[in-house]
Design a protein around this motif. Structure first.
Motif, short mmCIF file in Angstrom:
data_model
loop_
_atom_site.label_atom_id
_atom_site.label_comp_id
_atom_site.label_asym_id
_atom_site.label_seq_id
_atom_site.Cartn_x
_atom_site.Cartn_y
_atom_site.Cartn_z
N UNK A 156 4.06 4.20 7.07
CA UNK A 156 4.62 5.80 7.31
C UNK A 156 4.21 6.67 6.21
N UNK A 157 3.80 6.21 5.01
CA UNK A 157 3.07 7.40 4.25
C UNK A 157 1.85 7.79 4.61
N UNK A 158 0.90 6.67 5.18
CA UNK A 158 -0.60 7.06 5.76
C UNK A 158 -0.09 7.83 7.07
N UNK A 159 0.84 7.71 8.06
CA UNK A 159 1.17 8.45 9.00
C UNK A 159 1.41 9.97 8.56
N UNK A 160 2.04 10.09 7.43
CA UNK A 160 2.59 11.50 6.84
C UNK A 160 1.36 12.31 6.53
#
Length: 187
Positions: A156-160
Motif C-alpha cells: 500500500x505504501x508502494x502504491x501511494x
C-alpha cells in the motif's frame, strides 16, 4: 482474503484493458510521488462480508510510517500490527527513502502464548534469512532474486508513491518475504 488474490484481480483487470499503458516500476529508481508517504500512524478495520451480507471483523491493522537516519542514509521504517481473535502479527520493514528498496523485514507471529520470528535481508540478487537475528526460525533461508523486487508486505505504501494517471497499469516486481520466487505483478 489473501493479498495475492487481490493482486491477481488487478492483474486480470489491467491485462484485459485494451488501452492500458504498461508502466514498469524498477526497484531503485526514485518513486515519483514518494513525498506522498507521510510519517504517522493509521488504523484499519479489515472485515469480510458473509454470504448473508453481514460484515464480520477479521482484525484491526495499525500501520506506522517513520523516517530514520542510519549511517548517513535516510530510511523509512514501516511497522504494522495486525490484531485479531486468533493472535497478532507484527511486521517491521526497513527500506530506502525515495525508492522503497527493501533492506530488511521482520515478522513476529504471536499465537497461543508463543512467538514465531522470521527475519529477512534483501540483496540485489537474493533474499536471505538474517542469520544473526535472535530466535529467527528462517535464518537459513535463501532464494535467488533474478530481478530486484519490492517488499510485498508494504504494497500500500508502494502504491501511494506511484505516478498514478488514467489508463496506466503498473508492472511491479514484488516479493513476499519467505515465499516463492519474486514475481512481477500488473496493477
Amino acid at each position: 482474503m489473501r493479498w495475492t488474490w487481490i493482486a491477481a484481480m488487478y492483474v486480470a483487470a489491467i491485462a484485459t484493458a485494451p488501452s492500458a499503458e504498461r508502466v514498469p516500476i524498477r526497484l531503485g529508481d526514485p518513486l515519483e510521488r514518494f513525498d506522498r508517504l507521510k510519517a504517522g500512524t493509521r488504523t484499519y478495520l479489515r472485515y469480510s462480508i458473509s454470504a448473508d451480507g453481514v460484515p464480520e471483523a477479521i482484525d484491526i491493522q495499525t500501520k506506522e510510517v517513520r523516517f530514520e537516519e542510519h549511517d548517513g542514509r535516510r530510511l523509512v521504517r514501516i511497522v504494522q500490527r495486525w490484531d485479531g481473535p486468533k493472535g497478532s502479527l507484527r511486521l517491521d520493514s526497513l527500506a530506502e527513502a525515495g525508492t522503497l528498496r527493501p533492506l530488511t523485514h521482520q515478522r513476529d507471529l504471536h499465537k497461543d502464548g508463543a512467538v514465531r520470528r522470521e527475519g529477512f535481508r534483501f540483496h540485489p540478487d537474493r533474499i536471505v534469512g538474517i542469520d544473526d537475528q535472535p530466535d529467527n526460525v528462517r535464518k537459513d533461508f535463501a532464494i535467488a532474486s533474478p530481478v530486484p523486487a519490492f517488499n510485498f508486505e508494504i504494497d500500500l505504501e508502494t502504491f501511494a508513491a506511484l505516478p498514478l494517471r488514467m489508463g496506466a497499469g503498473f508492472e511491479i516486481p514484488f516479493y513476499h518475504p519467505g515465499g516463492g520466487a519474486p514475481t512481477p505483478y500488473l496493477f
